[in-house]
Design an enzyme around this catalytic site. Structure first.
Site, PDB file in Angstrom:
ATOM      1  N   GLY A  10      33.593  41.142  33.023  1.00 50.72           N
ATOM      2  CA  GLY A  10      34.749  39.746  33.518  1.00 50.72           C
ATOM      3  C   GLY A  10      34.859  38.266  32.418  1.00 50.72           C
ATOM      4  O   GLY A  10      33.586  38.331  32.466  1.00 50.72           O
ATOM      5  N   GLY A  12      36.283  35.950  33.543  1.00 53.20           N
ATOM      6  CA  GLY A  12      37.046  34.690  35.051  1.00 53.20           C
ATOM      7  C   GLY A  12      35.750  34.027  34.139  1.00 53.20           C
ATOM      8  O   GLY A  12      35.407  33.755  33.276  1.00 53.20           O
ATOM      9  N   TYR A  13      36.168  32.535  35.727  1.00 52.31           N
ATOM     10  CA  TYR A  13      35.591  32.016  36.105  1.00 52.31           C
ATOM     11  C   TYR A  13      33.665  31.933  36.080  1.00 52.31           C
ATOM     12  O   TYR A  13      33.486  31.220  35.632  1.00 52.31           O
ATOM     13  CB  TYR A  13      35.698  31.034  37.445  1.00 52.31           C
ATOM     14  N   ALA A  14      33.669  32.777  36.440  1.00 53.55           N
ATOM     15  CA  ALA A  14      32.145  33.450  37.005  1.00 53.55           C
ATOM     16  C   ALA A  14      31.482  34.162  35.047  1.00 53.55           C
ATOM     17  O   ALA A  14      31.021  33.653  34.622  1.00 53.55           O
ATOM     18  CB  ALA A  14      32.007  34.736  38.026  1.00 53.55           C
ATOM     19  N   LYS A  38      39.631  42.295  29.968  1.00 50.85           N
ATOM     20  CA  LYS A  38      40.383  43.704  29.797  1.00 50.85           C
ATOM     21  C   LYS A  38      41.021  42.347  28.361  1.00 50.85           C
ATOM     22  O   LYS A  38      41.758  43.274  27.883  1.00 50.85           O
ATOM     23  CB  LYS A  38      41.564  43.051  31.136  1.00 50.85           C
ATOM     24  N   VAL A  81      37.394  47.828  32.115  1.00 51.38           N
ATOM     25  CA  VAL A  81      36.379  48.562  32.369  1.00 51.38           C
ATOM     26  C   VAL A  81      37.046  49.552  33.414  1.00 51.38           C
ATOM     27  O   VAL A  81      37.693  49.193  34.539  1.00 51.38           O
ATOM     28  CB  VAL A  81      35.741  47.876  33.065  1.00 51.38           C
ATOM     29  N   GLU A 170      50.459  26.683  47.392  1.00 48.49           N
ATOM     30  CA  GLU A 170      50.525  25.622  45.621  1.00 48.49           C
ATOM     31  C   GLU A 170      51.609  26.061  45.178  1.00 48.49           C
ATOM     32  O   GLU A 170      52.344  25.849  44.154  1.00 48.49           O
ATOM     33  CB  GLU A 170      49.462  26.065  44.877  1.00 48.49           C
ATOM     34  N   ASP A 300      34.558  36.309  42.893  1.00 46.49           N
ATOM     35  CA  ASP A 300      35.276  37.088  43.667  1.00 46.49           C
ATOM     36  C   ASP A 300      35.049  37.976  44.354  1.00 46.49           C
ATOM     37  O   ASP A 300      35.428  38.676  45.193  1.00 46.49           O
ATOM     38  CB  ASP A 300      37.141  37.186  43.125  1.00 46.49           C
TER      39      ASP A 300
END
Ligand code: FAD
Ligand code: NAD
Length: 404
Positions: A10, A12-14, A38, A81, A170, A300
């Protein structure tokens, strides 16, 4: 000595925070670092409501992963994955497999639809760039079709947003901002457009500061948003939704339904045998999965308890990025087989919720903010996230600088 294989799932942010910190901490000869994602790009999930509403082009919310990783140290694999085989220390990808000695799972969030009939088939979820683009185009298609059809179906101009959590609010803020221009573009009378927010709880942004919540509701109502509070979505179908308030059931016809009423961790986590609650693993303080010495779960897909109230922290980018920093340090400890792993403790600096281009509400370092100052703070936070991953170059390339 064989170099350990560190595999991060992943971007992403993490995941990206882990990789960009790890590439500074480990030498080329210490480990083989592989990042799997991905797409060849990272997207700012926290900006996806803007791309979905069409107030920001989707290219603005993403950047190439290659531009922020040190390709001498990190091998990037663009693949999806499909599962993790922890007994054999393997990750199964759509196009192959990878062996690991140390694994980081940062596969992010997906929609939680709580089994509500028709949502998966007929509602959108602000989940990634592809869906954001689809939501924007779908709304435009509905407006264009309304103008072109002989027997006009006014419900095409109704957009329902399920959930008045931060995502729902938002997104509504952006939609309301864009609506005058969208109506002009498609020659639609704005009075015919309905933006409806359906929220099961008795209030918008449950649990947030009531004064700021009132400010947000007033602001959005002024821009034409209708709120249906204490009202739950019960079913979704191609042409609308069914909601219920106490014992009353109502059908709302709508051309667009966006489900922003719940997220969960990636289902690959539980499908791969990790014990999880809605795809989120209650991790050890070191961020290792319970019972594992070599699998970290962050972002997450992880669940961290706020011990002050004995409840999980809401999953946020703020926490995901902080976890990435701790995770990188702990990987270095494992790789070098020396030192002590750090215990993760979230440092929550506050929350800011945007209400469109130039308005927002928030609590930062314990101080309440609303209007322009809150909106400027939101942009500072967005730029800081870019800075933490890609330094000043990324901020200059992708940052938000329209403060007034
Ligand atoms: P993600 O950012 O979701 O990244 C997961 C990555 O994994 C993605 O790159 C994805 O492509 C990749 N991936 C997924 N599945 C696979 C697979 N099978 N194979 C390979 N790769 C895969 N939080 C805040 O703190 N502040 C905010 O202002 C804020 N605003 C938000 C606004 C919106 C509209 C939304 C939806 C969320 C917002 N959040 C905010 C929450 C925040 O976005 C998430 O908590 C954060 O994205 C979690 O980071 P992550 O790295 O765990 O996952
Ligand atoms: P959420 O779970 O925080 O909010 C979902 C909302 O939907 C809740 O208010 C809930 O009462 C409502 N709901 C649930 N079922 C419903 C139903 N059947 N009908 C109508 N309403 C229903 O989800 P989110 O807003 O997507 O946020 C996800 C995470 O991302 C959270 O941790 C949030 O803090 C974070 N986030 C943060 C920001 C920010 O900091 N600015 C922005 C967006 C998201």
């Amino acid at each position: 000595m064989r170099k350990p294989n560190v595999v991060i799932l992943g971007g992403g942010y993490a995941g990206l925070m882990t990789v960009t910190r790890l590439q500074k901490q480990l030498g080329v000869n210490e480990a083989n670092i592989t990042l799997v994602n991905k797409n060849e790009y990272h997207y700012e999930s926290t900006w996806l409501h803007e791309a979905s509403a069409g107030t920001m082009h989707h290219d603005r919310v993403r950047y190439s992963i290659a531009s922020v990783i040190d390709q001498n140290k990190v091998h990037f694999v663009k693949d999806a994955v499909t599962s993790i085989d922890s007994s054999n220390k393997k990750v199964i990808l759509e196009n192959g497999e990878l062996s690991y000695d140390i694994l980081v799972v940062g596969l992010g969030y997906e929609a939680e639809t709580f089994g509500i009939k028709g949502l998966k088939e007929h509602a959108f979820t602000i989940a990634n760039v592809n869906v954001a683009r689809q939501i924007k185009e779908h709304i435009e298609y509905q407006f264009a079709t309304y103008k072109a059809e002989v027997e006009k179906r006014e419900e095409r101009l109704t957009i329902v947003v399920g959930g008045a959590g931060f995502t729902g609010i938002e997104f509504l803020g952006e939609l309301a901002t864009r609506m005058p221009e969208l109506c002009r573009e498609y020659d639609v009378e704005q009075e015919k457009v309905r933006l409806i927010c359906v929220e099961a709880a008795p209030t918008v942004l449950p649990g947030f500061d009531p004064e700021l919540v009132d400010y947000a509701v007033e602001h959005l109502q002024r821009k034409g948003v209708e709120f249906k509070l204490g009202t739950a979505i019960k079913e979704c179908f191609e042409t609308g939704i069914v909601v219920s308030k106490e014992d009353e059931v109502e059908e709302i016809k709508a051309g667009t339904v966006v489900w922003a009423a719940g997220v969960r961790g990636n289902s690959i986590v539980e499908k791969s045998g990790f014990e999880a609650m809605r795809g989120r693993v209650k991790v050890e303080k070191t961020l290792l999965a319970p019972g594992f010495k070599d699998v970290f779960i962050i972002g997450d897909c992880s669940l961290v308890i706020n011990e002050e109230i004995n409840r999980p922290y809401p999953p946020t980018a703020q926490i995901a990025m902080q976890q990435g920093i701790t995770c990188a340090k702990n990987i270095a400890v494992l790789v070098r087989e020396q030192g002590q792993m750090e215990e993760f403790a979230p440092d929550i600096k506050g929350t800011v919720c945007s209400l469109g281009e130039d308005d927002a509400i928030g609590v930062v370092f314990g101080r309440k903010l609303k209007g322009m100052p809150a909106s400027a703070m939101k942009k500072v936070i967005d730029n800081r996230a870019l800075f933490m991953v890609g330094g000043p170059t990324l901020v200059l390339k992708k940052g938000k600088f329209k403060f007034l």
